[in-house]
Design an enzyme around this catalytic site. Structure first.
Site, short mmCIF file in Angstrom:
data_model
loop_
_atom_site.label_atom_id
_atom_site.label_comp_id
_atom_site.label_asym_id
_atom_site.label_seq_id
_atom_site.Cartn_x
_atom_site.Cartn_y
_atom_site.Cartn_z
N CYS A 62 0.77 -1.31 0.11
CA CYS A 62 -0.05 -0.18 0.00
C CYS A 62 1.01 1.35 0.01
CB CYS A 62 -1.00 0.09 1.18
SG CYS A 62 -1.93 -1.35 1.36
N GLY A 89 0.79 -0.57 -4.52
CA GLY A 89 -0.30 -1.28 -4.42
C GLY A 89 -1.06 -1.08 -5.64
N ASN A 103 -0.90 2.05 5.57
CA ASN A 103 0.39 1.24 4.80
C ASN A 103 1.15 0.44 5.77
OD1 ASN A 103 3.46 2.23 3.50
ND2 ASN A 103 2.37 0.15 3.30
N GLY A 104 1.27 -0.78 5.61
CA GLY A 104 1.84 -1.82 6.68
C GLY A 104 1.22 -3.14 7.11
N TYR A 126 14.42 -2.73 -2.94
CA TYR A 126 13.17 -2.97 -4.13
C TYR A 126 12.04 -1.95 -4.05
CZ TYR A 126 9.48 -5.28 -6.56
OH TYR A 126 8.38 -5.86 -7.19
#
Ligand code: SF4
Length: 505
Positions: free
Chosen positions: A23, A50, A124-125, A274
């Site tokens: 996300c 995402g 996010n997470g 990445y």
């Protein structure tokens, strides 16, 4: 709110995906600006984080509207939908699922009514005490006007429900801002949150700061975003990172900062390898420069005689640049990437599926033929992509194929927002490097060492999470059955008995 038609998204080539992000979040407080459009472009810049669903919530000061659907940001929104989202505060989200299936109900921002208004939240997470939080939500007292049950099965909706439904010692419903110091310290795992009520934009980051979150300034407002690159794209200047354990609130009174936990930094090292965009800075370090340095160090640790260094585009490109520079072997492009291959709702036909990796990458035969190649990639998860790649390069006439990887072997699963694979699916789990090289069909295979990768980030090793490489998780984890992606679906399907079993301490 448009409703998705129930289609699930599919990887174009199942089994050939790399690590998947979890996300991107974006928020803006800017009276007089087109906040929905700013958020659209912010999410567009964060699309790599995402690609399953996207959503934007906007407040005009008296009500919040949410628009979300399955698909890429550019598939979900158009001029008409953005034009209908008017106001001065916005929260946006681009989702890759880690807890909860990839379905419309789990798209974000999540939305809940509160006793004082409403809340919209993007995350996010990934949390590691989801079962415990589900128990807390179930046990919350009923208050008028508050939604208690929705069909969402993601960990994010539990945070939203807890922030929406807190009460004071006398049972009086708390505001979203008053609820935060009660709720945020109870959440465990990785969370970079961007949320709002009708009047205020909030941003909070877990005490370990596992996922990035930055603050930016517009001429007439403020922006928060998962990555600094998203600030650049919408014309905001970088101010600072949201600190681990910090909550900020932004409204017409300005910006307020408070702490809900002491900072214990453990930023995800894989963001540097990445996940993040190369033009993003995290903790003061540029991601592109980190990747080039990883390539330089990889060349020193794992030299080989060869004619040409080529990257697996595009994630392997900076490390290949560094490898070529440090080894003195010329750098070239041996593979052309179809930039427009991403997630699709179209299932590939059998004929197309057999083309495999060629849908994404095509070799430049004239460059490759007769050459001893060093192929630099950022990571190996299952190994399917690299195996297909080595075969394709040989078919294109490569004399030798030496694979070099700018991160160490991935041996452990991530519980903090990256969907690698189960431990059993990880190729480095149970195989030596030599055996992996043979399985890929490469003439040689080498990975960078953990220390060299960490040093390339310039961040102190104790301040980084490296768990997928060394198994040292930055926090205690519950039993494996309390960590599954489908945890809340199991709970819903199994009814009260399953729910009780999951919540048992
Ligand atoms: S386990 Fe790996 S991918 Fe997950 S947060 Fe830690 S370093 Fe990042």
């Amino acid at each position: 709110m448009p409703r998705g038609d129930g289609r699930l998204s599919h990887d174009l080539l199942p089994g050939e995906k790399g690590p998947q992000d979890a996300c991107g979040v974006f928020g803006v407080w800017a009276p007089g600006e087109e906040v929905a459009k700013l958020t659209y472009f912010g999410l567009y810049a964060l699309q790599h984080r995402g690609q399953e669903s996207a959503g934007i919530a906007v407040s005009n000061g008296s009500q919040i509207l949410v628009f979300k659907d399955m698909g890429l940001v550019s598939q979900v929104f158009d001029e008409t939908s953005l034009g209908s989202l008017t106001g001065h505060i916005a929260v946006g989200h681009a989702r890759y699922s880690t807890t909860g299936a990839s379905v419309w109900e789990n798209a974000q921002p999540t939305f809940r009514a509160t006793a004082h208004g409403s809340i919209a939240l993007g995350h996010n997470g990934n949390l590691v005490n989801t079962a415990e939080l589900a128990g807390m939500v179930a046990d919350m007292p009923q208050t008028p006007g508050r939604t208690t049950r929705v069909a969402a099965t993601n960990d994010t909706d539990l945070i939203t429900a807890l922030l929406a439904g807190q009460t004071g010692p006398d049972g009086t419903p708390l505001s979203v801002e008053q609820a935060a110091p009660q709720v945020l310290p109870k959440i465990k795992g990785a969370f970079s949150l961007v949320y709002m009520d009708e009047h205020t934009l909030y941003a909070a980051r877990d005490p370990q700061g596992i996922r990035p979150l930055v603050l930016g300034r517009l001429e007439r407002g403020w922006v928060v975003a998962s990555e600094s690159a998203a600030l650049d794209i919408c014309g905001a200047s970088f101010v600072r990172e949201i600190e681990p354990g910090e909550l900020i609130a932004i409204d017409e009174q300005g910006l307020r900062s408070s702490r809900f936990a002491e900072a214990r930094p453990k930023g995800c090292v894989f963001e540097y390898v990445y996940l993040a965009r190369p033009d993003t800075d995290i903790a003061g370090r540029n991601v592109y420069l980190s990747r080039v340095e990883m390539g330089r160090r990889l060349a020193k640790e794992a030299p080989v005689e060869a004619d040409l260094v080529i990257p697996t585009p595009e994630s392997g490109t900076p490390a290949a640049v560094g490898y070529a520079e440090a080894s003195g072997i010329p750098y070239g492009s041996g593979l052309v990437k179809n930039s427009y291959v991403g997630r699709t709702f179209i299932q590939p036909s059998q004929t197309i599926r057999q083309l495999g990796i060629r849908l994404k990458l095509n070799p430049l035969k004239e460059v490759i033929r007769g050459k001893r190649l060093v192929v630099v990639d950022d990571s190996i998860v299952r190994g399917n992509t690299q195996r297909a790649l080595v075969r394709m390069l040989r078919e294109a006439g490569a004399a030798e194929v030496h694979v070099r990887i700018s991160s160490p072997p991935v041996k452990w699963p991530c519980f903090f927002g990256i969907d690698f694979a189960t431990r059993a699916e990880l190729i480095a789990n149970g195989m030596t490097v030599e055996e992996i090289g043979t399985s890929l069909g490469a003439d040689s295979l080498a990975y960078i060492s953990l220390d060299a990768m960490v040093e390339a980030t310039t961040i102190a090793k104790p301040n980084l999470c490296r768990a997928c490489f060394d198994g040292e998780y930055p926090m205690d984890l519950p039993d494996p059955e309390l960590l599954g992606k489908q945890l809340l679906e199991v709970e819903l399907a199994g009814g009260p008995d399953a729910a009780d079993a999951l919540r048992r301490p």
